[in-house]
Design a protein around this motif. Structure first.
Motif, PDB file in Angstrom:
ATOM      1  N   GLY A   1      -2.946  71.694   6.291  1.00  0.00           N
ATOM      2  CA  GLY A   1      -2.562  70.847   5.160  1.00  0.00           C
ATOM      3  C   GLY A   1      -3.656  70.722   4.114  1.00  0.00           C
ATOM      4  N   ALA A   2      -4.915  70.911   4.522  1.00  0.00           N
ATOM      5  CA  ALA A   2      -6.020  70.719   3.583  1.00  0.00           C
ATOM      6  C   ALA A   2      -6.333  71.975   2.793  1.00  0.00           C
ATOM      7  N   ILE A   3      -5.846  73.106   3.320  1.00  0.00           N
ATOM      8  CA  ILE A   3      -6.218  74.370   2.676  1.00  0.00           C
ATOM      9  C   ILE A   3      -5.341  74.614   1.458  1.00  0.00           C
ATOM     10  N   ASN A   4      -5.913  74.524   0.302  1.00  0.00           N
ATOM     11  CA  ASN A   4      -5.211  74.891  -0.934  1.00  0.00           C
ATOM     12  C   ASN A   4      -6.258  75.343  -1.943  1.00  0.00           C
ATOM     13  N   TRP A   5      -5.818  75.627  -3.130  1.00  0.00           N
ATOM     14  CA  TRP A   5      -6.727  76.224  -4.101  1.00  0.00           C
ATOM     15  C   TRP A   5      -7.913  75.307  -4.389  1.00  0.00           C
ATOM     16  N   SER A   6      -7.629  73.999  -4.532  1.00  0.00           N
ATOM     17  CA  SER A   6      -8.729  73.105  -4.914  1.00  0.00           C
ATOM     18  C   SER A   6      -9.711  72.909  -3.761  1.00  0.00           C
ATOM     19  N   PHE A   7      -9.268  73.133  -2.513  1.00  0.00           N
ATOM     20  CA  PHE A   7     -10.184  73.041  -1.376  1.00  0.00           C
ATOM     21  C   PHE A   7     -11.351  74.019  -1.544  1.00  0.00           C
ATOM     22  N   PHE A   8     -11.060  75.174  -2.131  1.00  0.00           N
ATOM     23  CA  PHE A   8     -12.094  76.198  -2.300  1.00  0.00           C
ATOM     24  C   PHE A   8     -12.813  76.105  -3.645  1.00  0.00           C
ATOM     25  N   THR A   9     -12.256  75.355  -4.601  1.00  0.00           N
ATOM     26  CA  THR A   9     -12.828  75.403  -5.949  1.00  0.00           C
ATOM     27  C   THR A   9     -13.383  74.070  -6.449  1.00  0.00           C
ATOM     28  N   GLN A  10     -12.975  72.954  -5.839  1.00  0.00           N
ATOM     29  CA  GLN A  10     -13.363  71.656  -6.377  1.00  0.00           C
ATOM     30  C   GLN A  10     -14.531  71.044  -5.604  1.00  0.00           C
ATOM     31  N   LEU A  11     -15.193  70.108  -6.266  1.00  0.00           N
ATOM     32  CA  LEU A  11     -16.225  69.331  -5.587  1.00  0.00           C
ATOM     33  C   LEU A  11     -15.563  68.203  -4.799  1.00  0.00           C
ATOM     34  N   PRO A  12     -16.282  67.644  -3.802  1.00  0.00           N
ATOM     35  CA  PRO A  12     -15.710  66.517  -3.059  1.00  0.00           C
ATOM     36  C   PRO A  12     -15.471  65.326  -3.974  1.00  0.00           C
TER      37      PRO A  12
END
Lengths: 304, 278
Positions: free
Chosen positions: B41-52
């Motif tokens: 559920g957590a894996i999406n585009w922003s998981f790899f590109t965004q800051l926490p």
């Protein structure tokens, strides 16, 4: 002539260079002990040997004793060994003797993959998946049957010594079982066949031939697993409960050396606090050195 | 009567043994299933590109932690691989003396030594003396953990190369180092390579040595000279936090690391397995 000298020089450089790096490994080891020893001096001077026997761990009064983390480390490791030794020998027996040939490779790989999963994943799984199961099913059940024994008394909250020990069990099974399997595979076939020829059952061959033959190797494997369990940090930190109480109950939360370090090291203020934590690390390093050293001695003598 | 009892004992031991083996398999599948189900559920585009994001705010990703883990692991490998291969070469070729025996014994101990103690050591020699946490310190502690693994694998792989190759090379008049570089390392190369991959996979999932060396950071790093975000410490902090959002991200990180580590492990086993059969 000149060519020959060049060759000899090249070889000397080559040997010297590799020796330098090999010595580097030994130097790192010595540096580790020296740094830990030197930085734990304030604590050693302040508490002396009572550091090992004192139950106090109190940053406010600046009194530090290692007894509770040391006991927690040993107890969680013993729980892990209690479950892991028979299970690992069972798995090794299955892989070396019982499983059909085509199944041995994939099955062995699957068990070894358990060792590849990062320890923090075990910790999270222990906290979010195993602990609720322990609290809701296992601990009430144990309590209703064995509650009269102090080991299983008290409230079961899921996290605590027993859960930490069980997570450690899962983590060391692959180490012990793969070494024991290799030991079993090295038992000479004629020995086993003679025993079978005399009418022994599988179990009798294992008990009377394979285990005695591989005694040292099995002891080495157990100590290897023990060394792993003693120093395991993340898996334990999640589920051990982080509390400084000594209790007979295995349900009670406790602390291990590694989990104390993981939780408190960055927050330690004051020289004595920090130095006591470093001394804890030194104690852990010392214990694992002895255990792993014995493991190596036994595993090596097996090969001769 | 006695025979029946013996058979009964035998049957129960064999049953227990099978149960133990299938129990192990079951636990492996159980853990992996949980990691996949909770992490997917957590894996999406922003998981790899965004800051926490700060606690309580949903969204965001772990891009800086992914980059940090990658950077520190690669740096550790750059330090430990040449070091370990050289040391392993000594152990294999000239190691039948006191230095060799001591280095071999200590390597074997260091392989299983508690990784948190390595963290304490690097804290003392780097963080404390330099005065700040840093990505370099994290990389050095990972390198110390990798080093004995690489050196022992190198030693084993070099010893697998048969004496015929050595003798042929030496008979042609090659000096020892030419023989090693031109012949033996080439023959042992794939084996050493897989060993290095396994060592990298192992340290990529390490947490304890990073807790007080690299620490963690919610920002992008500007250099390796400052505290550095990394996946495993983020997992630790997030999983211990009270926020559900963070828990999901921690499982996402677990999924990412576990799948990377397992893929490397299965892949290298397939290569090694294929070799053995040939």
């Amino acid at each position: 002539m000149q060519d020959h000298n060049k060759t000899a020089l090249g070889d000397k450089i080559f040997k010297g260079l590799t020796a330098f790096f090999a010595a580097g490994i030994a130097l790192i080891f010595i540096a580790m002990i020296a740094a830990l020893w030197q930085q734990s001096q304030p604590s050693i001077k302040a508490f002396g040997l009572s550091f090992l026997t004192s139950m106090q761990w109190n940053p406010v009064t600046q009194k530090f004793g290692a007894l509770i983390p040391v006991v927690g480390t040993l107890v969680s490791t013993l729980i892990a060994l209690f479950f892991a030794i028979p299970i690992s020998i069972g798995i090794a027996l299955f892989l070396a003797e019982l499983a059909p040939q085509w199944l041995r490779g994939p099955f062995g790989t699957a068990i070894e993959l358990l060792a590849a999963i990062p320890s923090i994943v075990y910790g999270m799984w222990g906290l979010f998946v195993l602990s609720p199961i322990m609290a809701n099913y296992v601990q009430p059940w144990l309590k209703s049957w064995l509650g009269f024994i102090p080991l299983f008394a008290g409230p079961g909250m899921g996290i605590g010594m027993l859960t930490a020990g069980l997570v450690l069990t899962l983590m060391i099974i692959p180490f012990i079982s793969s070494v024991v399997r290799d030991v079993f595979l090295m038992v000479p076939q004629p020995l086993k066949e003679s025993a079978y020829g005399l009418g022994c059952t599988n179990w009798e061959v294992v008990r009377d031939i394979m285990i005695p033959y591989g005694r040292k190797g099995i002891a080495g494997a157990v100590f290897l697993g023990m060394g792993r369990a003693l120093g395991e940090t993340m898996a334990v930190t999640f589920v051990i409960g982080n509390s400084y109480h000594l209790s007979w109950s295995l349900f009670a939360p406790g602390n291990s050396i590694a989990s104390t370090l993981a939780n408190e090291f960055t927050e330690a203020d004051g020289q004595l606090y920090m130095s006591s934590l470093v001394e804890l690390g030194l104690v852990l390093f010392f214990i694992t050195f002895i255990v792993l050293g014995l493991a190596q001695l036994w595993l090596r003598s097996k090969k001769v | 009567m006695i025979i029946q009892r013996r058979k009964l004992i035998n049957a129960s031991v064999l049953t227990i043994s099978c149960l133990a083996a299938f129990g192990g398999l079951f636990v492996l599948i159980w853990i992996l299933a949980d990691v996949v189900l909770k992490g997917a559920g957590a894996i999406n585009w922003s998981f790899f590109t965004q800051l926490p994001t700060p606690p309580g705010m949903s969204g965001g990703g772990l891009a800086n932690a992914i980059a940090g883990t990658f950077l520190m692991t690669v740096t550790a490998a750059v330090i430990a691989v040449p070091f370990g291969i050289m040391a392993g070469t000594y152990l294999a070729e000239f190691g039948d003396n006191l230095l060799g025996r001591v280095a071999r014994f200590l390597s074997d101990i260091l392989v299983s030594a508690p990784s948190i103690v390595v963290g304490v050591f690097v804290y003392l020699i780097m963080v404390k003396t330099l005065g700040h946490f840093s990505g370099w310190a994290g990389a050095v502690s990972l390198a110390i953990i990798m080093l004995p693994v690489v050196s022992r694998t190198t030693e084993e792989m070099l010893k697998l190369v048969g004496p015929e190759m050595r003798e042929s090379a030496l008979a042609l008049g090659a000096p020892y180092w030419r023989m090693m570089a031109g012949v033996i390392f080439r023959a042992a190369g794939p084996g050493i390579g897989t060993g290095v991959m396994l060592a990298v996979a192992r340290v990529a999932g390490e947490t304890a040595p990073l807790l007080f060396t690299a620490l963690n950071s919610p920002y992008w790093m500007h250099s390796m000279n400052e505290p550095m975000a990394n996946l495993t410490v983020v997992m630790f902090n997030y999983a211990m936090s009270p926020y559900d959002d963070w828990h999901v991200q921690a499982w996402g990180a677990a999924l990412l690391i576990t799948s990377a580590v397992l893929i490397v492990n299965i892949f290298t086993r397939l290569i090694l397995g294929g070799k053995r059969r040939r």
